[in-house]
Design a protein around this motif. Structure first.
Motif, PDB file in Angstrom:
ATOM      1  N   VAL A   3       0.864  -1.184   0.000  1.00  0.00           N
ATOM      2  CA  VAL A   3       0.000   0.000   0.000  1.00  0.00           C
ATOM      3  C   VAL A   3       0.896   1.228   0.000  1.00  0.00           C
ATOM      4  CG1 VAL A   3      -1.759   1.280   1.270  1.00  0.00           C
ATOM      5  CG2 VAL A   3      -1.803  -1.226   1.258  1.00  0.00           C
ATOM      6  N   SER A  21      -5.451   1.474   7.280  1.00  0.00           N
ATOM      7  CA  SER A  21      -4.603   0.698   6.370  1.00  0.00           C
ATOM      8  C   SER A  21      -3.684  -0.251   7.123  1.00  0.00           C
ATOM      9  CB  SER A  21      -3.761   1.646   5.500  1.00  0.00           C
ATOM     10  OG  SER A  21      -4.574   2.418   4.645  1.00  0.00           O
ATOM     11  N   VAL A  32       2.835  -1.130   4.306  1.00  0.00           N
ATOM     12  CA  VAL A  32       2.208   0.159   4.059  1.00  0.00           C
ATOM     13  C   VAL A  32       3.320   1.194   3.997  1.00  0.00           C
ATOM     14  CG1 VAL A  32       0.617   1.906   4.911  1.00  0.00           C
ATOM     15  CG2 VAL A  32       0.086  -0.524   5.247  1.00  0.00           C
ATOM     16  N   THR A 209     -12.848   2.692  -0.629  1.00  0.00           N
ATOM     17  CA  THR A 209     -12.241   3.617   0.319  1.00  0.00           C
ATOM     18  C   THR A 209     -13.208   4.777   0.510  1.00  0.00           C
ATOM     19  OG1 THR A 209     -11.072   4.883  -1.398  1.00  0.00           O
ATOM     20  CG2 THR A 209      -9.881   3.045  -0.368  1.00  0.00           C
TER      21      THR A 209
END
Length: 326
Positions: A3, A21, A32, A209
């Motif tokens: 991510v 996240s 992430v 999202t």
């Protein structure tokens, strides 16, 4: 999966949204990456605190501006090059996953032929006319780019929820063909790299999202102007199809009124009725799938509003894009 979130002076948004996240239920390893792009606020210290609790968080701190590459493309490119995994999943600091299965659901869209997955980036539902207009325009845009992709003509995605493989990014030399344009890190890249065979969509509600919408008309106008300023760089075929749709949408109500006044109001009413029925059939399931069903009772009002929307934002098609992304 990696991510990637690019942030400039986004400490407040990261404090609120980054845990969404980091706390994902994902079956295999993931990371992430937050690219801190020359922030002057407390972003650096906030990320360092998060890093103490979440080993999957990787921090990339940029301390110099990229010359001749305005906007978000340089920090995003650095994030992609830093990523350990082949598949990257992009979102923004002001976005939060709709569920703890966001990464997992987006990953499930890939098969051996898929290189790009287009997701849906919704806005928080709030009271007020502006919120409903923003959400309707977001739905309307998504309805176009998602159905175009299903029809084998993908032309854009949104950076709030977009995934692709590093291989397709490197094969097209990243953003090099449009590095001089501040915006377009999402739609211009997809317009260039997406094909009928390598692109899929994901409209699972767990894969959405959610972002906080603009709270003033001026904020929304600036946001939409940035987006539409890149449309003139789309492939010619996409420009033609999108332009034809917008023109027909824009002209419908003026021509309907002219027909009713100067020709035959009965025939004008029949045409309006047929269009209304077709829209009713299309909009309801689409709004339901994208979790925007509360907008359905007002779709005729929103349809009329789009006439004024095109008038307001048509200037963005010829306006020079702003040279910063924040």
């Amino acid at each position: 999966m990696s991510v990637i979130i690019c942030a400039r002076d986004e400490a407040a948004n990261l404090a609120k949204n980054l845990p969404g996240s980091l706390l994902q239920q994902y079956r295999t390893t993931h990371e992430v990456i937050v690219v801190d792009d020359n922030s002057f606020d407390d972003t650096k210290y906030l990320l360092e605190e998060f890093r103490k609790s979440f080993r999957q968080l990787q921090i990339v701190e940029l301390k110099q501006e990229a010359k001749l590459i305005p906007g978000k493309k340089f920090p995003l490119s650095i994030g992609i090059k830093t990523a350990k995994h082949e598949i990257v999943l992009l979102t923004d600091a002001d976005c939060i996953p709709a569920s703890e299965f966001w990464i997992d659901k987006m990953q499930e869209s890939y098969d051996e032929n898929t290189e790009i997955v287009l997701g849906y980036g919704a806005y928080t539902k709030k009271a007020g006319l502006l919120n409903k207009l923003i959400r309707w325009e977001t739905f309307h845009t998504a309805l176009q780019y998602l159905t175009y992709a299903l029809a084998g003509k993908p032309y854009m995605g949104v950076g709030r929820n977009l995934s692709y493989k590093k291989a397709v990014f490197y094969r097209h030399k990243g953003f090099s063909s449009h590095n001089n344009i501040p915006s377009g890190d999402d739609d211009l890249f997809i317009n260039m790299a997406a094909t009928k065979s390598n692109t899929r969509i994901n409209i699972d509600k767990d894969a959405f999202t959610i972002s906080e919408p603009p709270t003033t008309w001026s904020q929304w106008a600036r946001q939409k102007s940035r987006h539409y300023s890149t449309g003139k760089y789309y492939k010619a075929g996409h420009q033609f199809l999108l332009g034809l749709y917008s023109l027909s949408h824009f002209l419908f109500f003026p021509l309907l009124a002219a027909s009713a006044i100067f020709y035959c109001w009965e025939w004008a009413l029949i045409v309006f009725g047929i269009r209304f029925i077709i829209q009713s059939i299309i909009f309801y399931p689409a709004l339901k799938k994208l979790n925007e069903k509360d907008l359905y009772p007002l779709f005729l009002f929103f349809d009329l509003w789009m006439f004024f929307y095109y008038l307001i934002f048509s200037i963005a098609l010829i306006k020079k894009p702003k040279q910063t992304w924040k």
